[in-house]
Structure formats: C-alpha cells, structure tokens
Design a protein around this motif. Sequence first.
Motif, short mmCIF file in Angstrom:
data_model
loop_
_atom_site.label_atom_id
_atom_site.label_comp_id
_atom_site.label_asym_id
_atom_site.label_seq_id
_atom_site.Cartn_x
_atom_site.Cartn_y
_atom_site.Cartn_z
N ARG A 43 0.81 -1.22 0.00
CA ARG A 43 0.00 0.00 0.00
C ARG A 43 0.84 1.27 0.00
O ARG A 43 0.36 2.34 -0.32
CB ARG A 43 -0.93 0.01 1.22
N LYS A 44 2.11 1.15 0.39
CA LYS A 44 2.98 2.32 0.45
C LYS A 44 3.21 2.88 -0.95
O LYS A 44 3.41 2.13 -1.90
CB LYS A 44 4.32 1.97 1.10
N LYS A 45 3.20 4.20 -1.06
CA LYS A 45 3.42 4.84 -2.35
C LYS A 45 4.86 4.69 -2.84
O LYS A 45 5.13 4.74 -4.02
CB LYS A 45 3.08 6.33 -2.26
N ASN A 46 5.78 4.48 -1.93
CA ASN A 46 7.20 4.40 -2.29
C ASN A 46 7.70 2.96 -2.34
O ASN A 46 8.83 2.67 -1.98
CB ASN A 46 8.05 5.23 -1.33
N SER A 47 6.84 2.04 -2.78
CA SER A 47 7.28 0.66 -2.91
C SER A 47 6.71 0.06 -4.18
O SER A 47 5.77 0.59 -4.77
CB SER A 47 6.86 -0.17 -1.69
N GLY A 48 7.32 -1.02 -4.61
CA GLY A 48 6.84 -1.69 -5.81
C GLY A 48 7.13 -3.17 -5.76
O GLY A 48 7.94 -3.64 -4.94
N LEU A 49 6.46 -3.90 -6.62
CA LEU A 49 6.66 -5.34 -6.70
C LEU A 49 6.55 -5.75 -8.16
O LEU A 49 5.61 -5.36 -8.85
CB LEU A 49 5.62 -6.07 -5.85
N LEU A 50 7.53 -6.49 -8.60
CA LEU A 50 7.53 -7.06 -9.95
C LEU A 50 7.46 -8.58 -9.79
O LEU A 50 8.06 -9.13 -8.87
CB LEU A 50 8.81 -6.69 -10.69
N TYR A 51 6.72 -9.22 -10.67
CA TYR A 51 6.66 -10.67 -10.60
C TYR A 51 6.84 -11.25 -11.99
O TYR A 51 6.60 -10.59 -13.00
CB TYR A 51 5.37 -11.15 -9.94
N LEU A 52 7.33 -12.48 -12.03
CA LEU A 52 7.67 -13.12 -13.28
C LEU A 52 6.78 -14.34 -13.49
O LEU A 52 6.65 -15.17 -12.59
CB LEU A 52 9.15 -13.54 -13.24
N HIS A 53 6.16 -14.39 -14.66
CA HIS A 53 5.35 -15.53 -15.07
C HIS A 53 6.05 -16.26 -16.20
O HIS A 53 6.61 -15.62 -17.09
CB HIS A 53 3.99 -15.06 -15.60
N VAL A 54 6.01 -17.57 -16.17
CA VAL A 54 6.43 -18.40 -17.29
C VAL A 54 5.21 -19.22 -17.69
O VAL A 54 4.69 -20.00 -16.88
CB VAL A 54 7.61 -19.32 -16.92
N ASP A 55 4.73 -18.99 -18.90
CA ASP A 55 3.52 -19.66 -19.40
C ASP A 55 2.37 -19.56 -18.40
O ASP A 55 1.65 -20.53 -18.15
CB ASP A 55 3.82 -21.13 -19.74
N GLY A 56 2.24 -18.38 -17.80
CA GLY A 56 1.13 -18.12 -16.89
C GLY A 56 1.34 -18.56 -15.45
O GLY A 56 0.51 -18.31 -14.59
#
Length: 154
Positions: A43-56
């Motif tokens: 919820r913090k404005k100064n954070s992020g999250l990236l995630y990786l999918h392989v074939d969903g």
Amino acid sequence: MANVAILELNGNCGNTVEEIVKMEREIFPEHESLTSFFHDELRKKNSGLLYLHVDGELVGYVMYSWPSSSYATITELAVKEQWRGQGHGEALLKAAIQKCSTTKVLRIMLHVDPLRTPAVNLYKKHGFQVDTLVEGYYSSDRNAYRMYLDFDSS
C-alpha cells in the motif's frame, strides 16, 4: 519457447498477491517472511513489486522500496526452487534495478544470507558490493551481508 513476462503489481491483483504470499511462506522461514505485513508494504506509495510468469505460472518476484530520496532497498527477491538457475532471478534483479534507477536514488541496498552463495554471486555480478556483515540479522544464529550498488552520480 516459453512465454516469459515480468509484470508490475498494481491495483487490484488479489489472486497474484495471494500466490506471492503462499510462495513467500514456502521459501522463507517464518521469522524472515514478510507475509504478516505484505499488504501494508504494497500500500505504500514508495514501494513496488515485480513478478515473473512463465507460461502463466508465477515463478518469482522482487519487492523494492525507496524510503528516502537517496537510496532504495530490495526487500525480497525469490524464485521457486524448481525454476532456479534459469536466469529468472537475474531478470527480476535487473528489472528492479531499472525501476529503482527511475526514482533518482543514488544507491540500492539489500541484505542477503552469506550462505546463499548463488544469491550473493548474482548480486556481485550486477555490481553490488558487500558493505558489512550484520550479525544476528535474520535470527540469533543467522547473519546477513549488507550489500549496496551505487549509481553513477554524474
């Protein structure tokens, strides 16, 4: 050829968050896991999250934040065990470094267990340097390297 995608978590991604929380619980010991405050972090404005999918399929993720204008922190980077050694962690790290660089910070910091040699080597490969050994970081008998990557200030 596998369909590989790195996506940014934003808005209403409830199922993805639940998958990541489940993965977090499987990979990290309970005292190291962020699951108890995962939603607060997102919820913090100064954070992020990236995630990786392989074939969903969710394969890994990286969470980062920039608590000040001078530095960012990679708080978590995880890849499911059966997907390790295939470049997915490296792809996530590169994407997180790129995202952090757009925030105009001067340094990225992270902590890593010195016994997790593949992770330490990955960070070193991308220019991170060991700053210090933090004794008892994870638990009374588990230490961490504090590592950093400085951006060129010119």
